[in-house]
Design an enzyme around this catalytic site. Sequence first.
Site, short mmCIF file in Angstrom:
data_model
loop_
_atom_site.label_atom_id
_atom_site.label_comp_id
_atom_site.label_asym_id
_atom_site.label_seq_id
_atom_site.Cartn_x
_atom_site.Cartn_y
_atom_site.Cartn_z
N HIS A 38 0.86 -1.25 -0.04
CA HIS A 38 0.10 0.05 -0.01
C HIS A 38 0.69 1.38 0.12
O HIS A 38 0.34 2.45 -0.03
CB HIS A 38 -0.82 0.09 1.21
CG HIS A 38 -2.06 -0.90 1.10
ND1 HIS A 38 -2.83 -1.16 -0.04
CD2 HIS A 38 -2.71 -1.85 2.21
CE1 HIS A 38 -3.82 -1.91 0.34
NE2 HIS A 38 -3.71 -2.46 1.56
N ARG A 89 -17.12 -7.30 1.16
CA ARG A 89 -18.36 -6.68 1.61
C ARG A 89 -19.11 -7.00 0.31
O ARG A 89 -19.75 -7.71 -0.20
CB ARG A 89 -18.22 -5.34 1.93
CG ARG A 89 -19.27 -4.74 2.56
CD ARG A 89 -18.97 -3.30 3.27
NE ARG A 89 -18.65 -2.27 2.30
CZ ARG A 89 -19.65 -1.71 1.95
NH1 ARG A 89 -20.95 -1.69 2.46
NH2 ARG A 89 -19.39 -0.64 1.06
#
Length: 329
Positions: free
Chosen positions: A140, A295
């Site tokens: 990241h 999700r």
Amino acid sequence: MDEKKITMNVRNDELSEESKTLISSLPSDKNSTGVNVCKYQGCWYTPPILQGVLNFQKNFKPQDTDIIVASFPKCGTTWLKALTFALVRRSKHPSHDDHHPLLSDNPHVLSPSLEMYLYLCSENPDLTKFSSSSRLFSTHMPSHTLQEGLKGSTCKIVYMSRNVKDTLVSYWHFFCKKQTDDNIISSVEDTFEMFCRGVNFFGPFWDHVLSYWRGSLEDPNHVLFMKFEEMKEEPREQIKRLAEFLGCLFTKEEEESGLVDEIIDLCSLRNLSSLEINKTGKLHSTGRENKTFFRKGEVGDWKNYLTPEMENKIDMIIQEKLQNSGLKF
């Protein structure tokens, strides 16, 4: 190094003296969840993760055949890791194999993080267990910080970007809510305000995405810039684009046999989230339940959470920050 025996829970009191000295000199703040963060090379980190970054920059020995999956958090990282693994390992692990690693391991295990696992757990980890032909890692870190550790290597970097508003909402669900009981650690409004300030894990968002966008323009053979929305809209075209960049083009026979669609189905969020390993398993490096990495994976879900005023505010920020870059969402 055994992924299942290493913990990522490095405490601040376990930081090296070198890291403590550096951190004490850096700008500091608290993010929306109240966690202390410090700013290094323009990016916000928790102190333990920053130590992982420093260890990586100092000790990583890149190979030109390395593949690094990069992203800002919650931009489709899990999906891209799965796709990349399935593509580059398809000769060893056919997509129809009942024992395919993606069926028994979370994508984050198959493409481990440089700064949040490998170099967080060890100053100089043993990487000999990774395939010498094409080691697969993830990060990241923004591009300029990553490049410092790559030391001029021409390895392949694949970056996944996403609309800032969907990124923000997914970020809030992942970092600011306890997934087991939906206990709110930070409201979406508070998370929004900190996001607009850029004080969030690996933020600011706009600096992060621009670092890879510019890198892809400067050296398109080294950095591939992908968009979550385009992956959702035209998965076949995008996965073939990814395969071409990675040097593992689909043969005519593979395309005619339906392999592209097989890989898309294997790596779909619908399929991955239905697997037992991702419904009940945990990442042993963090203790986080695998199901929290899945999700909705939808485009436009932000409309269910952000007010028109919030939408307008962040749109104006993004318009200003990306001005004249050529990048649009």
